[in-house]
Design a protein around this motif. Structure first.
Motif, mmCIF file in Angstrom:
data_model
loop_
_atom_site.group_PDB
_atom_site.id
_atom_site.type_symbol
_atom_site.label_atom_id
_atom_site.label_comp_id
_atom_site.label_asym_id
_atom_site.label_seq_id
_atom_site.Cartn_x
_atom_site.Cartn_y
_atom_site.Cartn_z
ATOM 1 N N GLY A 137 0.815 -1.214 0.000
ATOM 2 C CA GLY A 137 0.000 0.000 0.000
ATOM 3 C C GLY A 137 0.843 1.255 0.000
ATOM 4 N N PHE A 138 0.586 2.147 -0.955
ATOM 5 C CA PHE A 138 1.358 3.385 -1.088
ATOM 6 C C PHE A 138 0.575 4.576 -0.541
ATOM 7 C CE2 PHE A 138 3.380 0.564 -4.039
ATOM 8 C CZ PHE A 138 4.712 0.958 -4.076
ATOM 9 N N THR A 139 1.254 5.415 0.235
ATOM 10 C CA THR A 139 0.645 6.627 0.765
ATOM 11 C C THR A 139 0.226 7.551 -0.371
ATOM 12 O OG1 THR A 139 1.998 6.497 2.764
ATOM 13 C CG2 THR A 139 1.046 8.646 2.231
ATOM 14 N N LYS A 192 9.548 6.294 -1.973
ATOM 15 C CA LYS A 192 8.110 6.088 -1.847
ATOM 16 C C LYS A 192 7.824 5.584 -0.440
ATOM 17 C CE LYS A 192 7.522 7.243 -6.098
ATOM 18 N NZ LYS A 192 6.897 8.540 -6.439
ATOM 19 N N LYS A 193 6.573 5.678 -0.015
ATOM 20 C CA LYS A 193 6.231 5.362 1.374
ATOM 21 C C LYS A 193 4.842 4.737 1.471
ATOM 22 C CE LYS A 193 5.406 7.724 5.810
ATOM 23 N NZ LYS A 193 3.999 7.291 5.910
ATOM 24 N N GLY A 194 4.632 3.961 2.523
ATOM 25 C CA GLY A 194 3.330 3.374 2.812
ATOM 26 C C GLY A 194 3.422 2.506 4.053
ATOM 27 N N THR A 195 2.322 1.857 4.404
ATOM 28 C CA THR A 195 2.374 0.956 5.552
ATOM 29 C C THR A 195 3.373 -0.157 5.285
ATOM 30 O OG1 THR A 195 1.125 -0.581 6.944
ATOM 31 C CG2 THR A 195 0.399 -0.365 4.668
ATOM 32 N N ASN A 196 4.151 -0.479 6.318
ATOM 33 C CA ASN A 196 5.170 -1.524 6.133
ATOM 34 C C ASN A 196 4.589 -2.935 6.189
ATOM 35 O OD1 ASN A 196 4.771 -0.870 8.941
ATOM 36 N ND2 ASN A 196 6.429 -2.269 9.435
ATOM 37 N N TRP A 197 3.311 -3.065 6.511
ATOM 38 C CA TRP A 197 2.660 -4.371 6.599
ATOM 39 C C TRP A 197 2.148 -4.752 5.214
ATOM 40 C CZ3 TRP A 197 4.509 -5.690 10.990
ATOM 41 C CH2 TRP A 197 4.678 -4.736 11.999
ATOM 42 N N VAL A 198 2.759 -5.760 4.631
ATOM 43 C CA VAL A 198 2.529 -6.091 3.222
ATOM 44 C C VAL A 198 2.301 -7.591 3.055
ATOM 45 C CG1 VAL A 198 3.969 -4.158 2.440
ATOM 46 C CG2 VAL A 198 5.008 -6.428 2.779
ATOM 47 N N SER A 199 1.804 -7.964 1.874
ATOM 48 C CA SER A 199 1.696 -9.364 1.447
ATOM 49 C C SER A 199 2.316 -9.442 0.058
ATOM 50 C CB SER A 199 0.237 -9.811 1.407
ATOM 51 O OG SER A 199 -0.330 -9.819 2.709
ATOM 52 N N CYS A 202 3.025 -5.026 -10.994
ATOM 53 C CA CYS A 202 2.223 -6.075 -10.351
ATOM 54 C C CYS A 202 1.486 -5.579 -9.106
ATOM 55 C CB CYS A 202 3.114 -7.258 -9.972
ATOM 56 S SG CYS A 202 3.985 -8.015 -11.365
ATOM 57 N N ILE A 203 1.614 -4.288 -8.794
ATOM 58 C CA ILE A 203 0.949 -3.748 -7.609
ATOM 59 C C ILE A 203 -0.561 -3.916 -7.746
ATOM 60 C CG2 ILE A 203 0.456 -1.625 -6.332
ATOM 61 C CD1 ILE A 203 3.215 -2.740 -5.814
ATOM 62 N N TYR A 204 -1.180 -4.405 -6.694
ATOM 63 C CA TYR A 204 -2.623 -4.693 -6.723
ATOM 64 C C TYR A 204 -3.452 -3.418 -6.854
ATOM 65 C CZ TYR A 204 -7.202 -6.371 -5.134
ATOM 66 O OH TYR A 204 -8.540 -6.662 -5.024
ATOM 67 N N ASP A 205 -3.096 -2.373 -6.097
ATOM 68 C CA ASP A 205 -3.867 -1.128 -6.138
ATOM 69 C C ASP A 205 -2.969 0.040 -5.747
ATOM 70 O OD1 ASP A 205 -5.584 1.082 -5.569
ATOM 71 O OD2 ASP A 205 -7.255 -0.282 -5.273
ATOM 72 N N PHE A 206 -2.743 0.963 -6.692
ATOM 73 C CA PHE A 206 -1.935 2.143 -6.425
ATOM 74 C C PHE A 206 -2.720 3.241 -5.716
ATOM 75 C CE2 PHE A 206 0.471 0.556 -10.178
ATOM 76 C CZ PHE A 206 1.736 0.536 -9.617
ATOM 77 N N GLN A 207 -4.033 3.245 -5.885
ATOM 78 C CA GLN A 207 -4.844 4.387 -5.499
ATOM 79 C C GLN A 207 -5.234 4.414 -4.032
ATOM 80 O OE1 GLN A 207 -5.081 6.652 -7.878
ATOM 81 N NE2 GLN A 207 -3.978 5.183 -9.167
ATOM 82 N N SER A 208 -5.207 3.252 -3.370
ATOM 83 C CA SER A 208 -5.637 3.166 -1.970
ATOM 84 C C SER A 208 -4.592 2.404 -1.166
ATOM 85 C CB SER A 208 -6.995 2.459 -1.874
ATOM 86 O OG SER A 208 -7.287 2.089 -0.539
ATOM 87 N N GLU A 209 -4.056 3.048 -0.139
ATOM 88 C CA GLU A 209 -3.057 2.391 0.700
ATOM 89 C C GLU A 209 -3.649 1.179 1.408
ATOM 90 O OE1 GLU A 209 0.191 3.550 4.203
ATOM 91 O OE2 GLU A 209 -1.283 5.019 3.520
ATOM 92 N N GLY A 210 -4.899 1.320 1.898
ATOM 93 C CA GLY A 210 -5.545 0.214 2.584
ATOM 94 C C GLY A 210 -5.866 -0.940 1.662
#
Length: 290
Positions: A117-119, A177-184, A227-235
């Protein structure tokens, strides 16, 4: 193919045991890191999943590069243990909001996607302060009510101001780039990440909260960006529901079960032992809904 759950824990071990119970499925391998500062290590067990409690323990400090170090240790341990379809990074006070059947079906449906998830907010000033300046005493970012703690904060502040006035920058060439560090993330991406381990640890020494930056930056500047699932929403991009207030994460409380399970996300953070009724509701929901 099995999934790997990578868990960073340092307290609230009752919740950690509920988390393990929610993941205890033969399709999973679970890897747990207990902070080195913990003297009384809890007894943990699973009946169906393979549970690995890491023998190597790191003294993890908030906002310090040791947070990156522990994440890389977990990724590396799980990666070399076996090939997994997905690697889910969680804290010990997180919980899944869906059953294991749902989770495995979801990630099989979206196989190959990276759930990072990207901020979305404007963060250029934040990135400048966190990773383009040198921070003194990075293992002591937490406020210390002592003369030594005051001295460290004073010197850190003075040194940061000096860098601003004189135009001192580091990592000028990197577009962070930045976002939550909790990823799959996938096995392929973890393999790619680990090839940069030494470079990552060198780049992010004496930075601030870079655990939210290093993986996102590497992913963004690689072929995995496609391959990012969704760029538009961090959640939605990370499949984590995280509630913030005044730049602080808010714990989920008793009475908020319906709000949680009615989200479209797979994982939630964070929970505490003062609201165990909610934790028990979640565990009953995810283990009975198969």
């Amino acid at each position: 193919m099995k999934h790997a759950y990578l868990i960073i824990a340092h307290q609230e071990f009752e919740i950690l045991n509920y988390l393990l119970a929610s993941l205890d499925d033969q399709r999973n391998n679970i890897f747990v890191h207990i902070d080195k500062k913990v003297n009384d290590v809890p007894k943990l067990s699973c009946s169906a999943a393979k549970l690995v409690v890491l023998e190597e323990r790191i003294d993890v400090r908030w906002a310090d590069v040791s947070q990156i170090e522990v994440e890389l240790l977990l990724f590396k341990t799980a990666y070399h243990y076996a090939e997994h379809a997905y690697y889910h990074l969680l804290s010990g006070v997180d919980m899944p909001l869906r059953s294991q059947d749902y989770i495995h079906a979801f990630f099989e449906k979206h196989r190959g996607k990276e759930f990072v998830g990207f901020t979305q907010a404007e963060i250029s000033k934040q990135l400048e302060r966190k990773v383009k300046r040198f921070h003194l005493f990075p293992r002591h970012f937490r406020r210390e009510n002592s003369f030594l703690g005051f001295t460290r904060r004073f010197l850190r502040s003075i040194f940061l101001k000096f860098q601003e006035v004189t135009g001192v920058y580091r990592n000028r060439a990197i577009d962070f780039k930045k976002g939550t560090n909790w990823v799959s993330v996938t096995h392929a991406f973890v393999g790619y990440l680990l090839t940069y381990e030494a470079q990552i640890m060198q780049t992010y020494q004496h930075t601030f909260c870079a655990d939210e930056i290093f993986l996102h930056t590497l992913c963004w500047h690689s072929d995995f960006r496609d391959c990012i699932y969704d760029f538009q929403s961090e959640g939605r991009g990370s499949q984590r529901v995280i509630r913030w207030k005044d730049n602080q994460i808010c714990d989920w409380k008793n009475g908020e079960f319906e709000e949680l399970v009615n989200t479209s996300f797979i994982f939630a953070r964070k929970f505490n032992s003062k609201n165990m009724e909610l934790v028990r509701q979640v565990i009953c929901y995810v283990t009975k809904v198969r």
